[in-house]
Write an enzyme that holds these catalytic residues in place. Structure first.
Site, mmCIF file in Angstrom:
data_model
loop_
_atom_site.group_PDB
_atom_site.id
_atom_site.type_symbol
_atom_site.label_atom_id
_atom_site.label_comp_id
_atom_site.label_asym_id
_atom_site.label_seq_id
_atom_site.Cartn_x
_atom_site.Cartn_y
_atom_site.Cartn_z
ATOM 1 N N GLU A 39 0.006 -9.747 11.713
ATOM 2 C CA GLU A 39 0.007 -9.344 10.310
ATOM 3 C C GLU A 39 1.410 -9.006 9.824
ATOM 4 O O GLU A 39 1.790 -9.334 8.700
ATOM 5 C CB GLU A 39 -0.918 -8.140 10.131
ATOM 6 C CG GLU A 39 -1.032 -7.632 8.708
ATOM 7 C CD GLU A 39 -1.967 -6.442 8.586
ATOM 8 O OE1 GLU A 39 -2.223 -6.022 7.442
ATOM 9 O OE2 GLU A 39 -2.450 -5.933 9.626
ATOM 10 N N ASP B 58 0.782 -1.232 0.000
ATOM 11 C CA ASP B 58 0.000 0.000 0.000
ATOM 12 C C ASP B 58 0.820 1.292 0.000
ATOM 13 O O ASP B 58 0.762 2.079 -0.934
ATOM 14 C CB ASP B 58 -0.930 0.010 1.213
ATOM 15 C CG ASP B 58 -1.798 -1.227 1.291
ATOM 16 O OD1 ASP B 58 -1.533 -2.190 0.539
ATOM 17 O OD2 ASP B 58 -2.733 -1.250 2.091
#
Length: 754
Positions: A724, A550
């Site tokens: 994550e 991202d």
């Protein structure tokens, strides 16, 4: 020490509806994947793989005080602050065992689930819910609610005679739906249960003690997922008249266990069983059968795990248990989703559309709901990302396929079924209201010009590799290469990829080449190909969400002339025909692979940021083992001032000015799936191949593998979770948890199954 437990059973049924939905034909071969824990967003939720059907869920809260009900557990939430919750064993075909450590409510819950496949309606199943206090020196009381809801045409009827004081003994239901046929459902308390019959106001509520309450609520279609909201509203309404009697009086009010409408309480540990029996399945489970079946399943899972993922005999037991748990959690995170999604076919960013960029004419946004679709998929995180993600799924299927190749094919085909006539599939599958409730509005809309890393290609390749180990192999051309060169070969076995699925994959490949193509001939560029260069659409000034990385640094000024290294690498992996094309992205001055951008003088230039993007030709195995570029990449990886850390390869160089800055999502943190790609290509491509960098590749592999395993395991022991991402400087787990999507690839790393 007293432990109080209350059980509530809620029926949620909309009795008469008009609906259209898919019909799934069942047979003995595929019924093993019909029922499952396919509501992974819930701590424990069962449903079949058909839309508008029966769904179950579990809720609980403490009865220590009246405030605890506002923290009722239902959907997985990071804010619930558990000290870990994990499937210790899980096989979607057989059952699962899960342990939830709810320290706030002072209860450890265990959910055990087993199913009996067969018949024409998906088979039967049974579940055991048990609990005990975590801190035995403290009083503990918990309200437990189990509900079942019919989200479509059907019936569900209580067989017991009910009065206002509740139901004694076994609770029995009969029901019927178009997919499930006739079925029975019953709930039984565990053995040797002792009821609480004393305490303040016990005499007033004596008629309700030791009984179970039942509520039947009519709902609109598609609203079963709101069971928590509806149940709590009902509890408050029932309790209000009772509590109002004690308002402004000196009398102490009754405990929540008595004031609320679920007063069944036990002393000590508790358990209860739920049995679902399909009419056409002869084998019916009971308490003894369930106990024996759970024990047998647990042993079978352990043996299958060691057979599928062999580990050295010297591996510590706690490390084996950890690997089993993260594997079980990925399997336990598989879900079935059905519903509408939001798509905007008209909107394009200024720098996505060449014509619009030149004319300045903007297109307006027109998001709209599109027809319902279904998806069978693994999920990255049950608490934070309980939905399908395109680029995550290719990694998920690496591990799922090693466990069960046919299961991976079932999931892969479900994703391929989403590819539309144009060849597009949405990067996030947010299907239905329940899924949208977990997504901020600005991220709900999907755009048919936006891509995502085509990791489904990885899943197809891995599936083929596993099939090639089987006898009677037949290869066919997928026909995805426009030059006629054979690109992928598929062994034709049953079940396998049908001609329909192969055609959809071919459309998908050509969609990538058509919609994500970049401009080569402009700005004085020189390349061996006039067509093969690529650019992610859907970027903003600070993010390229479509790339999957991202906030990783890109060109400071978005421009239609950009060319993205990672996308051409993915396309090279897609076709295996573009090894030389990446030379367009090699910067001699920087001695690394780079994006290509357009500067303020409208000149083409390299955009170089040391990190995952610059590694892509290596990560996807596109470099020749003798390439001098490989030596530069390996040196960059192993430099502790750049990408190397004791915990894994960093996403961005430690020396980069943006390291750890801003959102800091892909600006330094360590990601397991990218390290898995590095280990995989080292293991399969560069270590076996003689060349000048073979020894360097082996040394990096050995040390990197140890670093990844030890750090993820260390953080799991410290926090109770797999995360994550991991901090680039300390190795600490960060952001979403539990994140047993691609972070569970550690199991493959441990067993060297790439």
């Amino acid at each position: 020490m007293k432990f109080d437990y209350t059980l509530g059973f809620v029926r949620l049924l909309f009795p008469v509806i008009s609906a259209s939905f898919a019909t799934g034909e069942l047979n003995g071969e595929d019924s093993s994947l019909f029922w499952g824990t396919f509501r992974p967003n819930l701590y424990f939720g069962l449903r079949p793989r058909v839309p508008n059907s029966l769904m179950t869920g579990l809720m609980w809260h403490s009865l220590a005080d009246y405030r605890a009900i506002s923290e009722t557990r239902h959907a997985c939430e990071q804010g619930d602050r558990f000290e870990g919750y994990t499937w210790t064993e899980h096989d979607p075909r057989l059952g699962g065992i899960q342990v939830l450590n709810d320290t706030r409510m002072n209860v450890q819950l265990t959910t055990e689930w087993l199913k009996v496949s067969g018949g024409e309606t998906g088979g039967s199943w049974a579940a055991r819910i048990s609990g005990k206090p975590i801190r035995e020196d403290e009083p503990s009381s918990t309200a437990i609610y189990f509900y079942v809801g019919s989200d479509g045409l059907g019936s569900l009827e209580l067989e017991n005679e009910e009065d206002g004081n509740g139901i004694e003994g076994v609770i029995r239901f009969t029901g019927s739906t178009s997919h499930l046929g006739d079925f029975r459902l019953r709930i039984e308390d565990g053995p040797d249960v002792t009821y609480v019959t004393e305490g303040l106001h016990a005499e007033r509520f004596s008629r309700k003690l030791g009984k179970t309450s039942f509520i039947g609520l009519p709902l609109q279609q598609g609203q079963v997922w709101k069971a928590k909201e509806l149940l709590l509203r009902n509890i408050f309404q029932e309790a209000q008249p009772i509590l109002s009697e004690y308002k402004d009086k000196d009398r102490e009010p009754p405990s929540p266990a008595k004031a609320f409408c679920y007063p069944e309480s036990f002393v000590g540990e508790f358990s209860f069983d739920i049995y679902y029996d399909a009419e056409d399945v002869k084998t019916k489970l009971d308490a003894n059968g369930l106990t024996a079946g759970i024990k047998g399943f647990k042993n079978a899972f352990h043996e299958r795990f060691l057979q599928k993922f062999p580990l050295p005999s010297t591996t510590p037991k706690d490390l084996i248990d950890f690997s089993k748990a993260i594997t079980a959690n990925l399997l336990g995170g598989i879900g079935y989703f059905y519903g509408t999604s939001i798509v905007d076919s008209s909107f394009t960013h200024d720098w996505d559309d060449d014509e619009m960029f030149n004319t300045g004419e903007k297109k307006s946004s027109h998001p709209a709901l599109v027809e319902p679709r279904e998806l069978f998929t693994a999920t990255p995180s049950r608490s934070f990302f309980p939905r399908g993600f395109y680029w995550d799924e290719g990694f998920h299927l690496q591990l799922i396929g090693e466990w069960d190749n046919d299961l991976s094919l079932d999931i892969l085909k479900s994703w391929v079924d989403l590819i539309d006539d144009d060849g597009w599939v949405g990067r996030e599958q947010i299907l239905g209201e329940e899924a949208r409730s977990k997504v901020p509005p600005e991220f709900q809309t999907q755009y048919p010009t936006y891509a995502n890393p085509p990791t489904l290609t990885m899943a197809v390749t891995a599936y083929i590799d596993r099939l090639r180990a089987l006898p009677d192999e037949i290869d066919v051309n997928l026909g995805m290469d426009p030059t006629g060169q054979q690109v992928l070969k598929v062994p034709v076995l049953e079940p396998g990829l049908s001609a329909f699925h192969l055609s959809a994959l071919r459309r998908h490949y050509h969609w990538f080449r058509r919609t994500q193509r970049g401009q080569i001939r402009q700005w004085g560029r020189k390349a061996r190909s006039r067509t093969e260069a690529y650019r992610w659409r859907g970027r903003s000034e600070t993010h390229v969400l479509t790339s999957g990385l991202d906030d990783y640094p890109r060109a400071s000024l978005p421009h239609v002339g950009e060319l993205h290294l990672d996308l051409i690498s993915w396309m090279g992996f897609f076709t295996r025909t573009m090894r030389d094309i990446a030379n367009l992205h090699w910067s001699e001055d920087n001695n690394m692979y780079c994006d290509v951008g357009i500067d303020e003088d409208d000149e083409s230039h390299f955009v170089c940021h040391k990190g995952y993007i610059s590694l892509f030709p290596f990560l996807l195995g596109l470099l020749d083992p003798n390439s001098p570029h490989l030596g530069s990449i390996l040196s960059l990886i192993r430099d502790p001032d750049e990408l190397w850390s004791p915990y894994g390869i960093r996403s961005l160089s430690k020396s980069h000015p943006l390291f750890g800055q801003g959102e800091n999502y892909w600006r330094g943190p360590i990601w397991v799936q990218m390290n898995y790609l590095a280990l995989s290509t080292l293991y399969k491509t560069y270590i076996p191949s003689p060349g000048p960098y073979q020894r360097q590749a082996r040394d990096i592999y050995d040390e990197l593998r140890t670093n990844i395993i030890s750090n993820v395991f260390k953080e799991y022991q410290r926090t109770g979770y797999v995360w994550e991402q991991y901090d680039a400087l300390t190795g600490e787990g960060k952001r979403s948890h539990p994140f047993t999507g691609w972070s569970s690839l550690v199991t493959l790393i441990m067993s060297e199954k790439y």
